[in-house]
Design a protein around this motif. Sequence first.
Motif, mmCIF file in Angstrom:
data_model
loop_
_atom_site.group_PDB
_atom_site.id
_atom_site.type_symbol
_atom_site.label_atom_id
_atom_site.label_comp_id
_atom_site.label_asym_id
_atom_site.label_seq_id
_atom_site.Cartn_x
_atom_site.Cartn_y
_atom_site.Cartn_z
ATOM 1 N N GLN A 55 1.032 -1.332 0.363
ATOM 2 C CA GLN A 55 -0.053 0.138 -0.195
ATOM 3 C C GLN A 55 1.125 1.339 -0.086
ATOM 4 O OE1 GLN A 55 -1.769 -0.666 3.528
ATOM 5 N NE2 GLN A 55 -3.984 -1.540 1.963
ATOM 6 N N LYS A 56 0.353 2.174 -0.971
ATOM 7 C CA LYS A 56 1.296 3.483 -0.959
ATOM 8 C C LYS A 56 0.731 4.262 0.478
ATOM 9 C CE LYS A 56 3.145 2.391 -4.989
ATOM 10 N NZ LYS A 56 4.905 2.037 -4.596
ATOM 11 N N LEU A 57 1.740 5.277 0.876
ATOM 12 C CA LEU A 57 1.477 5.875 2.102
ATOM 13 C C LEU A 57 1.941 7.513 1.734
ATOM 14 C CD1 LEU A 57 1.183 2.877 5.372
ATOM 15 C CD2 LEU A 57 -0.555 3.705 3.628
ATOM 16 N N ARG A 58 1.351 8.337 2.355
ATOM 17 C CA ARG A 58 2.298 9.748 2.261
ATOM 18 C C ARG A 58 2.884 9.915 3.636
ATOM 19 N NH1 ARG A 58 4.503 12.183 -2.269
ATOM 20 N NH2 ARG A 58 2.425 11.752 -4.203
ATOM 21 N N VAL A 63 1.468 8.546 7.874
ATOM 22 C CA VAL A 63 1.996 8.060 8.984
ATOM 23 C C VAL A 63 1.657 8.361 9.763
ATOM 24 C CG1 VAL A 63 4.010 7.302 9.320
ATOM 25 C CG2 VAL A 63 3.580 6.716 7.154
ATOM 26 N N ILE A 64 1.636 10.078 9.894
ATOM 27 C CA ILE A 64 1.979 10.356 11.580
ATOM 28 C C ILE A 64 0.931 11.887 11.496
ATOM 29 C CG2 ILE A 64 4.420 9.961 11.288
ATOM 30 C CD1 ILE A 64 4.720 13.097 11.219
ATOM 31 N N LYS A 65 0.240 11.787 10.798
ATOM 32 C CA LYS A 65 -0.804 13.052 11.543
ATOM 33 C C LYS A 65 -1.537 12.317 12.007
ATOM 34 C CE LYS A 65 -4.010 16.019 8.992
ATOM 35 N NZ LYS A 65 -4.682 16.261 8.322
ATOM 36 N N ASP A 66 -1.865 13.683 13.541
ATOM 37 C CA ASP A 66 -3.240 12.420 14.028
ATOM 38 C C ASP A 66 -2.623 12.081 15.318
ATOM 39 O OD1 ASP A 66 -4.105 15.419 13.906
ATOM 40 O OD2 ASP A 66 -5.328 14.410 12.256
ATOM 41 N N ALA A 70 5.640 5.907 16.974
ATOM 42 C CA ALA A 70 7.238 5.181 17.695
ATOM 43 C C ALA A 70 7.640 5.083 16.101
ATOM 44 C CB ALA A 70 7.221 3.937 18.708
ATOM 45 N N ILE A 71 8.599 5.182 15.675
ATOM 46 C CA ILE A 71 9.471 5.596 13.849
ATOM 47 C C ILE A 71 10.555 5.420 14.976
ATOM 48 C CG2 ILE A 71 10.191 6.157 11.956
ATOM 49 C CD1 ILE A 71 8.043 8.541 12.592
ATOM 50 N N ASN A 72 11.440 3.969 13.877
ATOM 51 C CA ASN A 72 13.000 3.707 13.829
ATOM 52 C C ASN A 72 13.311 2.975 12.286
ATOM 53 O OD1 ASN A 72 11.729 0.982 13.651
ATOM 54 N ND2 ASN A 72 13.781 0.332 14.833
ATOM 55 N N PHE A 73 14.081 3.363 12.259
ATOM 56 C CA PHE A 73 15.454 2.869 10.989
ATOM 57 C C PHE A 73 16.295 1.469 11.207
ATOM 58 C CE2 PHE A 73 14.107 7.346 10.545
ATOM 59 C CZ PHE A 73 13.611 7.710 9.498
ATOM 60 N N ILE A 74 15.339 0.797 10.151
ATOM 61 C CA ILE A 74 16.386 -0.162 10.195
ATOM 62 C C ILE A 74 16.460 -1.277 8.780
ATOM 63 C CG2 ILE A 74 15.057 -1.475 11.794
ATOM 64 C CD1 ILE A 74 13.159 -3.077 9.865
ATOM 65 N N PHE A 105 0.952 3.937 17.537
ATOM 66 C CA PHE A 105 1.046 3.462 16.079
ATOM 67 C C PHE A 105 3.029 2.820 16.055
ATOM 68 C CE2 PHE A 105 -2.525 5.127 15.394
ATOM 69 C CZ PHE A 105 -3.758 3.961 15.020
ATOM 70 N N PHE A 106 3.477 1.702 15.186
ATOM 71 C CA PHE A 106 4.483 1.975 15.637
ATOM 72 C C PHE A 106 4.943 1.704 13.642
ATOM 73 C CE2 PHE A 106 6.436 -1.058 19.404
ATOM 74 C CZ PHE A 106 5.579 -0.034 19.672
#
Length: 337
Positions: A55-58, A63-66, A70-74, A105-106
């Motif tokens: 799925q395409k997400l902006r 992803v983050i609006k409202d 928790a966000i990480n990079f792997i 949301f992660f």
Amino acid sequence: MTGPLSFGFKRAGWPARVLALITLFATAQALATAGSSRWGSEYFPNVELTNQDGQKLRFYDDVIKDKIVAINFIFTSCRAICPAETARMRQVEKALGEQMGRDVFFYSISIDPDRDTPEVLKAYAAKFGTGPGWQFLTGKEEDVILLQKKLGLWVTDAQSIDPKDHSINLIVGNESTGRWSKRSSFDDPKVLARLLGESLNNYRFARATPEANYAAADHRVEFTPGEHLFNIRCKACHTVDGSGAEHVGPDLLGVVERRDAAWLRRWIKEPNVMLEEEDPLAMALYRQYRELPMPNLGLSDKEVEQVIEYMSTVGKEGSKISDSSPSASDSATVPGS
């Protein structure tokens, strides 16, 4: 009511009072918007990403609006710290319970988009048994780098040389309030869960806790260096109590007695090298546990000895291996880490 404002209200008629209230409200709204816009759509790039389901997400809109996130990079081929990071966040996911995917949301974003296709990310998520509130994302390399920089997770010196030498921190935040914080992936899972589930939620979902009573407080617990290391580095994947509880890796009670000492030290010290060399036992363990590599935790020789001493001590304190624990005769059931 006294003061200049009250004087004006006393002399003005009701239309003027209503107009004054509307003006005050509009001013307050403008100030609030101005204060929060620094961390809103004007700051965060709205780049396109793709999740593990294709799925395409902006980034900003979807992803983050409202949301509280928790966000990480792997990257999925990482044989260093990424698997331990993911396992640690899995503990936070469990601690959040039903709030996960509803209030919190992660997002784990790959820094290796050429390799980490949606299919690869989906398989990686399945290895850890992650839930629906946790998405794994990929995108264009330049967009991922931009996100790392905007989120304060770009390691300038290291990543300028090797983009995969990335930060092991994560960002937690509430976009609607503009509250953001950089945390270690190896923070206590319960502390992270409370931050995400309660503090960043303005305590709307705070759990009821009894009033503190010093007389009833637990005695102070003293940790040995090895126990401390095990708790912060190994516990995300392993237990050491013979419970046979489901973890990323198996329970390690008795492993010191069942493994060759030199092999065990090296496996804890440099498992990635042993896997590259295709050590027979290391490869057997790798295949048995969903092909999740034992990460290189960067432990010193002294720290390796401390962890081994702790695991050995646990085995000498009267604990027994449960019937569901691996047998000593099966060479591929208990990893030496």
